[in-house]
Design an enzyme around this catalytic site. Sequence first.
Site, mmCIF file in Angstrom:
data_model
loop_
_atom_site.group_PDB
_atom_site.id
_atom_site.type_symbol
_atom_site.label_atom_id
_atom_site.label_comp_id
_atom_site.label_asym_id
_atom_site.label_seq_id
_atom_site.Cartn_x
_atom_site.Cartn_y
_atom_site.Cartn_z
ATOM 1 N N HIS A 36 0.840 -1.207 0.000
ATOM 2 C CA HIS A 36 0.000 0.000 0.000
ATOM 3 C C HIS A 36 0.870 1.250 0.000
ATOM 4 C CE1 HIS A 36 -2.717 -2.892 2.301
ATOM 5 N NE2 HIS A 36 -3.514 -2.520 1.317
ATOM 6 N N GLY A 148 -2.796 -1.639 -7.344
ATOM 7 C CA GLY A 148 -1.654 -2.547 -7.364
ATOM 8 C C GLY A 148 -1.810 -3.661 -8.392
ATOM 9 N N GLU A 149 -0.697 -3.969 -9.041
ATOM 10 C CA GLU A 149 -0.667 -5.066 -10.019
ATOM 11 C C GLU A 149 -0.973 -6.404 -9.342
ATOM 12 O OE1 GLU A 149 3.146 -5.341 -11.896
ATOM 13 O OE2 GLU A 149 2.497 -6.893 -13.303
#
Length: 285
Positions: A36, A148-149
Amino acid sequence: MTTIKKLRELEIILNKSTGKKVLGMVPTMGSLHEGHISLVNRAVKMCDEVWVSIFVNPAQFNDINDYKKYPVDLKKDIDNIKSINQNINIFIPNVNDIYGAKIVKDKFDFQKVDKVLEGIKRPGHFNGVGTIVKKLFEIFKPNLVFFGEKDFQQTIIVQKIIDNYFKNIKMIVCPTVRSEDGLALSSRNSLLSKDAKKNISAIYDSLLFAKQNFNKFSDNDLKSIIKNKIEKNTGYILDYFELRCSKTLRFCNRKNIKKCCCRAFICVIVDGVRLIDNLVMTNEN
Ligand code: AMP
């Protein structure tokens, strides 16, 4: 804590006073970790004004126990964010703020990308994700949003929400942050016992193995090798391992690899905790 009413007032002030400020938003469910934080750092670099939301969204949980046991540590999260930069704004609504008295999920047409992988395993999950993301984007009207990937399928879903409702928003997809053993950081990792973590590198090792051997084995052969690699560890169950196109999420077309950027998606259940990860197999084009 910031209420929606306060936000609306702030939004008016912002629009009046700054006009061209770049507003960035990082939606999270809290229990923040370095994954994060990498999104927040990126947002701080790219935006004038950054909002991090922390909201465990009940609408995206298909399993009430999963919702109930989702880890929450707001004080730590706030300290964490403020230690990056005191000026980052934090939005921590409660369920009533977002949904009112009744949680109602919107129904989206995601053109079948919600009908594979996590979408099959967690029915209704992506309508729940779409619902909260749409609400947050409506409240904040961000210019840039950071995802996020690690949750690759989610980025495709969010892009569809953007294409359909918020043409001016740009999504920045940030790379997966991993621990030393390759495990993709996740708030759920805190639910793993010490014992369960002993062989946790098997998950990322499997993805690396698939990448290294992508041209050597068929999809099915890769899948059975990986199933063995995972399930030889006590308490580990391979929920799925699939090779799919990064753009369409259809099965990889190995005969036309130039058109299909192949990505491996894995979900392993370790002591009842679902861990997902993915890795690109062939170069993006
Ligand atoms: P969550 O709190 O799990 O809903 O995640 C909030 C955002 O952080 C999502 O966009 C996730 O994809 C992203 N995220 C979660 N874990 C990682 C990670 N290990 N690396 C990069 N981004 C992540």
